[in-house]
Design a protein around this motif. Sequence first.
Motif, PDB file in Angstrom:
ATOM      1  N   LEU A  52      66.688  -7.700  22.219  1.00  0.00           N
ATOM      2  CA  LEU A  52      67.894  -6.993  22.871  1.00  0.00           C
ATOM      3  C   LEU A  52      68.841  -8.089  23.520  1.00  0.00           C
ATOM      4  CD1 LEU A  52      66.530  -4.050  24.678  1.00  0.00           C
ATOM      5  CD2 LEU A  52      67.699  -3.970  22.385  1.00  0.00           C
ATOM      6  N   ALA A  53      69.504  -8.532  22.655  1.00  0.00           N
ATOM      7  CA  ALA A  53      70.415  -9.845  23.088  1.00  0.00           C
ATOM      8  C   ALA A  53      71.360  -9.549  24.094  1.00  0.00           C
ATOM      9  CB  ALA A  53      71.331 -10.366  21.767  1.00  0.00           C
ATOM     10  N   GLY A  54      71.280 -10.593  25.230  1.00  0.00           N
ATOM     11  CA  GLY A  54      72.101 -10.165  26.538  1.00  0.00           C
ATOM     12  C   GLY A  54      71.306  -9.292  27.561  1.00  0.00           C
ATOM     13  N   VAL A  55      70.508  -8.716  27.159  1.00  0.00           N
ATOM     14  CA  VAL A  55      69.913  -7.777  28.206  1.00  0.00           C
ATOM     15  C   VAL A  55      68.827  -8.163  29.083  1.00  0.00           C
ATOM     16  CG1 VAL A  55      68.754  -5.531  28.234  1.00  0.00           C
ATOM     17  CG2 VAL A  55      70.408  -5.863  26.472  1.00  0.00           C
ATOM     18  N   SER A  56      69.012  -8.146  30.312  1.00  0.00           N
ATOM     19  CA  SER A  56      67.935  -8.618  31.351  1.00  0.00           C
ATOM     20  C   SER A  56      68.135  -7.639  32.558  1.00  0.00           C
ATOM     21  CB  SER A  56      68.443  -9.882  31.900  1.00  0.00           C
ATOM     22  OG  SER A  56      69.857  -9.846  32.426  1.00  0.00           O
ATOM     23  N   TYR A  57      67.186  -7.575  33.565  1.00  0.00           N
ATOM     24  CA  TYR A  57      67.391  -6.957  34.783  1.00  0.00           C
ATOM     25  C   TYR A  57      68.746  -6.942  35.303  1.00  0.00           C
ATOM     26  CZ  TYR A  57      62.298  -6.853  34.381  1.00  0.00           C
ATOM     27  OH  TYR A  57      60.965  -6.785  33.956  1.00  0.00           O
ATOM     28  N   GLY A  58      69.364  -8.126  35.422  1.00  0.00           N
ATOM     29  CA  GLY A  58      70.679  -8.211  36.240  1.00  0.00           C
ATOM     30  C   GLY A  58      71.872  -7.660  35.209  1.00  0.00           C
ATOM     31  N   SER A  59      71.788  -7.757  33.849  1.00  0.00           N
ATOM     32  CA  SER A  59      72.549  -7.215  33.121  1.00  0.00           C
ATOM     33  C   SER A  59      72.589  -5.698  33.335  1.00  0.00           C
ATOM     34  CB  SER A  59      72.652  -7.639  31.888  1.00  0.00           C
ATOM     35  OG  SER A  59      71.554  -7.125  31.002  1.00  0.00           O
ATOM     36  N   ARG A  60      71.240  -5.095  33.271  1.00  0.00           N
ATOM     37  CA  ARG A  60      71.187  -3.737  33.437  1.00  0.00           C
ATOM     38  C   ARG A  60      71.603  -3.147  34.734  1.00  0.00           C
ATOM     39  NH1 ARG A  60      66.054  -0.726  30.890  1.00  0.00           N
ATOM     40  NH2 ARG A  60      66.427   0.561  32.585  1.00  0.00           N
ATOM     41  N   LEU A  61      71.392  -3.736  35.770  1.00  0.00           N
ATOM     42  CA  LEU A  61      72.114  -3.401  37.101  1.00  0.00           C
ATOM     43  C   LEU A  61      73.494  -3.624  37.225  1.00  0.00           C
ATOM     44  CD1 LEU A  61      69.682  -5.633  39.367  1.00  0.00           C
ATOM     45  CD2 LEU A  61      69.726  -2.857  39.269  1.00  0.00           C
ATOM     46  N   ALA A  62      74.009  -4.498  36.259  1.00  0.00           N
ATOM     47  CA  ALA A  62      75.522  -4.512  36.214  1.00  0.00           C
ATOM     48  C   ALA A  62      76.242  -3.556  35.567  1.00  0.00           C
ATOM     49  CB  ALA A  62      75.724  -5.994  35.661  1.00  0.00           C
ATOM     50  N   GLU A  63      75.514  -3.256  34.468  1.00  0.00           N
ATOM     51  CA  GLU A  63      75.987  -2.037  33.547  1.00  0.00           C
ATOM     52  C   GLU A  63      76.057  -0.704  34.491  1.00  0.00           C
ATOM     53  OE1 GLU A  63      74.829   0.231  29.390  1.00  0.00           O
ATOM     54  OE2 GLU A  63      73.800  -1.469  29.988  1.00  0.00           O
ATOM     55  N   ARG A  64      75.024  -0.487  35.435  1.00  0.00           N
ATOM     56  CA  ARG A  64      75.059   0.837  35.985  1.00  0.00           C
ATOM     57  C   ARG A  64      75.914   0.636  37.347  1.00  0.00           C
ATOM     58  NH1 ARG A  64      71.446   0.151  32.589  1.00  0.00           N
ATOM     59  NH2 ARG A  64      69.976   1.627  31.664  1.00  0.00           N
ATOM     60  N   SER A  65      76.209  -0.177  37.767  1.00  0.00           N
ATOM     61  CA  SER A  65      76.762  -0.483  38.844  1.00  0.00           C
ATOM     62  C   SER A  65      78.385  -0.686  38.807  1.00  0.00           C
ATOM     63  CB  SER A  65      76.457  -1.376  40.072  1.00  0.00           C
ATOM     64  OG  SER A  65      77.108  -1.841  41.093  1.00  0.00           O
ATOM     65  N   GLY A  66      78.702  -1.338  38.090  1.00  0.00           N
ATOM     66  CA  GLY A  66      80.254  -1.893  37.738  1.00  0.00           C
ATOM     67  C   GLY A  66      80.666  -2.967  38.739  1.00  0.00           C
ATOM     68  N   ASP A  67      79.922  -3.035  39.912  1.00  0.00           N
ATOM     69  CA  ASP A  67      80.330  -4.232  40.906  1.00  0.00           C
ATOM     70  C   ASP A  67      79.552  -5.227  41.043  1.00  0.00           C
ATOM     71  OD1 ASP A  67      82.439  -4.732  42.535  1.00  0.00           O
ATOM     72  OD2 ASP A  67      81.589  -4.224  44.459  1.00  0.00           O
ATOM     73  N   ILE A  68      78.661  -5.499  40.312  1.00  0.00           N
ATOM     74  CA  ILE A  68      77.447  -6.503  40.246  1.00  0.00           C
ATOM     75  C   ILE A  68      77.874  -7.602  39.209  1.00  0.00           C
ATOM     76  CG2 ILE A  68      75.102  -6.975  39.833  1.00  0.00           C
ATOM     77  CD1 ILE A  68      74.265  -4.279  41.225  1.00  0.00           C
ATOM     78  N   THR A  69      77.720  -8.705  39.664  1.00  0.00           N
ATOM     79  CA  THR A  69      77.599  -9.911  38.803  1.00  0.00           C
ATOM     80  C   THR A  69      76.587 -10.647  38.378  1.00  0.00           C
ATOM     81  OG1 THR A  69      80.122 -10.558  39.278  1.00  0.00           O
ATOM     82  CG2 THR A  69      78.815 -12.094  38.263  1.00  0.00           C
ATOM     83  N   PRO A  70      75.880 -10.307  37.294  1.00  0.00           N
ATOM     84  CA  PRO A  70      74.399 -10.946  36.826  1.00  0.00           C
ATOM     85  C   PRO A  70      74.580 -12.467  36.933  1.00  0.00           C
ATOM     86  CG  PRO A  70      75.082  -9.937  35.115  1.00  0.00           C
ATOM     87  CD  PRO A  70      76.402  -9.762  36.146  1.00  0.00           C
ATOM     88  N   LEU A  71      73.777 -13.113  37.725  1.00  0.00           N
ATOM     89  CA  LEU A  71      73.420 -14.700  37.618  1.00  0.00           C
ATOM     90  C   LEU A  71      72.187 -15.013  37.287  1.00  0.00           C
ATOM     91  CD1 LEU A  71      76.045 -15.411  40.583  1.00  0.00           C
ATOM     92  CD2 LEU A  71      76.558 -15.438  38.515  1.00  0.00           C
TER      93      LEU A  71
END
Length: 302
Positions: free
Chosen positions: A78-97
């Motif tokens: 799953l290219a580009g999928v991580s814990y950070g990206s999933r949180l960002a996708e569901r929140s909208g105001d999270i920047t994953p680093l």
Amino acid sequence: MKTDTGPTWQKQASAIFSGFFGDWLEARNNPLALPMEIYHGQGPLDCLAPRAAAPGSTLCLSIHGLMELESVWSFPGLAGVSYGSRLAERSGDITPLALRYNSGRPIYRNGQALANLLEELVSAWPVPVERVILIGHSMGGLLIRSACHYGGLKAHGWTERLSDCVYIGSPHDGSWLAKGAMAAADSMRKLPRDYLRVVGEVIDLRSEGICNLSRGDVLAGHDDEPPLLCGTRHYVVCGLLARAESHPLNALFGDALVQESSARGEERKGWSLAGTARFPGIDHIRLAHHAGVADQLEDWLL
């Protein structure tokens, strides 16, 4: 923002060599010693002038473990999928680093460097930062504790915005494997045969970072271990090798590298955890990219 280029094998080799000999490489200015950098997407950020598409007011920083890269967080297939990206996708105001660093350096030195880097990043972020989340895998969890301590000593602003710390398979009381390596080296150096003493010395040729893992050290010298940062929620994720929770493998080896008691920090004094989760049948590495862990993080952090 720069793009990270270069062969994957070369970057992974640098991570492995840094893990084993990172302090030695750094002392000799060897290019295999990884610099500490915060990544967003495919490249590192300039923390003094960070540029990010649609920057959010919440920063979620994922921190890898010994001899790893930030790629450990990527879900297989799953290219580009991580814990950070999933949180960002569901929140909208999270920047994953994600953090990349030389895991062979002493943990306290990486902790000091990370505290300073976060202060720079939060101060220069394009929008006001309201919340910081830190997620650490293995050694990364110890690095979080170290950075919190040194950031608190300097009254860094980011510590006041730090809402949550998640420790995933982190050896707070030491790793049984690192302890075993230290014990084996000590024993062989005391043997009468010269060649056996040499074997012991070779085993002992390991970085300060690895030595820190044998005891869960996060501070310089013999300073007292700090409590968990007040005003922040702290969570622990544990893995177990066998699916049957009562299986003796789980008691002996935990997730293969870290026993459950160490992941929970049961020898630490005055700890108060906001939540713990255990995942039977999930080994140490898979804890960094598993759907069940992702669901748990979303329950805790969103």
